[in-house]
Motif scaffolding. Structure first.
Motif, PDB file in Angstrom:
ATOM      1  N   ILE A  57       0.817  -1.210   0.000  1.00 26.35           N
ATOM      2  CA  ILE A  57       0.000   0.000   0.000  1.00 26.35           C
ATOM      3  C   ILE A  57       0.851   1.261   0.000  1.00 26.35           C
ATOM      4  O   ILE A  57       0.530   2.232  -0.695  1.00 26.35           O
ATOM      5  N   SER A  58       1.942   1.261   0.737  1.00 25.39           N
ATOM      6  CA  SER A  58       2.790   2.455   0.771  1.00 25.39           C
ATOM      7  C   SER A  58       3.358   2.763  -0.608  1.00 25.39           C
ATOM      8  O   SER A  58       3.478   3.923  -0.997  1.00 25.39           O
ATOM      9  N   CYS A  59       3.675   1.742  -1.375  1.00 21.87           N
ATOM     10  CA  CYS A  59       4.207   1.935  -2.722  1.00 21.87           C
ATOM     11  C   CYS A  59       3.133   2.479  -3.659  1.00 21.87           C
ATOM     12  O   CYS A  59       3.416   3.318  -4.512  1.00 21.87           O
ATOM     13  N   VAL A  60       1.904   2.025  -3.498  1.00 26.79           N
ATOM     14  CA  VAL A  60       0.795   2.547  -4.310  1.00 26.79           C
ATOM     15  C   VAL A  60       0.667   4.048  -4.076  1.00 26.79           C
ATOM     16  O   VAL A  60       0.519   4.833  -5.017  1.00 26.79           O
ATOM     17  N   GLY A  61       0.772   4.469  -2.829  1.00 30.83           N
ATOM     18  CA  GLY A  61       0.689   5.896  -2.508  1.00 30.83           C
ATOM     19  C   GLY A  61       1.837   6.697  -3.090  1.00 30.83           C
ATOM     20  O   GLY A  61       1.637   7.801  -3.602  1.00 30.83           O
ATOM     21  N   VAL A  62       3.038   6.140  -3.050  1.00 36.89           N
ATOM     22  CA  VAL A  62       4.205   6.830  -3.622  1.00 36.89           C
ATOM     23  C   VAL A  62       4.029   6.964  -5.131  1.00 36.89           C
ATOM     24  O   VAL A  62       4.317   8.015  -5.712  1.00 36.89           O
ATOM     25  N   CYS A  63       3.548   5.913  -5.769  1.00 37.82           N
ATOM     26  CA  CYS A  63       3.303   5.974  -7.215  1.00 37.82           C
ATOM     27  C   CYS A  63       2.270   7.056  -7.535  1.00 37.82           C
ATOM     28  O   CYS A  63       2.445   7.831  -8.477  1.00 37.82           O
ATOM     29  N   GLY A  64       1.201   7.123  -6.737  1.00 34.90           N
ATOM     30  CA  GLY A  64       0.181   8.149  -6.930  1.00 34.90           C
ATOM     31  C   GLY A  64       0.758   9.548  -6.798  1.00 34.90           C
ATOM     32  O   GLY A  64       0.417  10.459  -7.558  1.00 34.90           O
ATOM     33  N   HIS A  65       1.662   9.721  -5.856  1.00 34.28           N
ATOM     34  CA  HIS A  65       2.318  11.016  -5.659  1.00 34.28           C
ATOM     35  C   HIS A  65       3.093  11.415  -6.913  1.00 34.28           C
ATOM     36  O   HIS A  65       2.973  12.543  -7.397  1.00 34.28           O
ATOM     37  N   PHE A  66       3.890  10.500  -7.449  1.00 33.64           N
ATOM     38  CA  PHE A  66       4.681  10.810  -8.636  1.00 33.64           C
ATOM     39  C   PHE A  66       3.813  10.998  -9.878  1.00 33.64           C
ATOM     40  O   PHE A  66       4.147  11.792 -10.753  1.00 33.64           O
ATOM     41  N   LEU A  67       2.704  10.296  -9.962  1.00 31.59           N
ATOM     42  CA  LEU A  67       1.813  10.445 -11.115  1.00 31.59           C
ATOM     43  C   LEU A  67       1.221  11.853 -11.199  1.00 31.59           C
ATOM     44  O   LEU A  67       0.909  12.333 -12.284  1.00 31.59           O
ATOM     45  N   CYS A  68       1.092  12.524 -10.067  1.00 29.88           N
ATOM     46  CA  CYS A  68       0.547  13.891 -10.059  1.00 29.88           C
ATOM     47  C   CYS A  68       1.433  14.875 -10.811  1.00 29.88           C
ATOM     48  O   CYS A  68       0.966  15.942 -11.226  1.00 29.88           O
ATOM     49  N   TYR A  69       2.693  14.561 -10.991  1.00 29.52           N
ATOM     50  CA  TYR A  69       3.619  15.471 -11.651  1.00 29.52           C
ATOM     51  C   TYR A  69       3.599  15.358 -13.175  1.00 29.52           C
ATOM     52  O   TYR A  69       4.203  16.178 -13.851  1.00 29.52           O
ATOM     53  N   PHE A  70       2.918  14.374 -13.708  1.00 31.65           N
ATOM     54  CA  PHE A  70       2.835  14.229 -15.158  1.00 31.65           C
ATOM     55  C   PHE A  70       1.704  15.095 -15.687  1.00 31.65           C
ATOM     56  O   PHE A  70       0.652  15.208 -15.056  1.00 31.65           O
TER      57      PHE A  70
END
Length: 104
Positions: free
Chosen positions: A58-71
């Motif tokens: 779950i923590s990795c899913v959240g980190v991925c979501g964070h980085f996706l916001c920058y695209f």
């Protein structure tokens, strides 16, 4: 842990095309970081988020979501966002992706 007992050993079978992503997921689980190659590629990051969800990291899913916001939002990215299953969209780290500036 139960998995340390040989009678309860966990076996994960992956094909050769998924080996690199699985190894990166293990690196995240033990080191807490994603490679820059993954974080700078929209499609790779989204696919990696699906893998993290599959193995319930779950923590990795959240980190991925964070980085996706920058695209930037493009037609391709919007169509790919529609592929995200609802249970992933409900996760805490993904809320910022759903509520991006400019979205109503």
């Amino acid at each position: 842990m139960r998995e340390s007992d040989p009678l309860y050993a966990a076996t994960v079978r992956i094909d050769s095309s998924g080996e690199a992503n699985f190894m990166e997921l293990l690196c995240f689980m033990y080191g807490g970081k994603l490679s820059s190659a993954t974080t700078k590629n929209f499609v790779a990051l989204l696919d990696f988020m699906f893998l993290a969800d599959k193995f319930d990291v779950i923590s990795c899913v959240g980190v991925c979501g964070h980085f996706l916001c920058y695209f930037p939002m493009t037609m391709e990215s919007a169509l790919r966002y529609l592929e995200i299953p609802p249970h992933i969209l409900m996760r805490r780290g993904i809320q910022s992706l759903v509520k991006r500036p400019g979205n109503s």
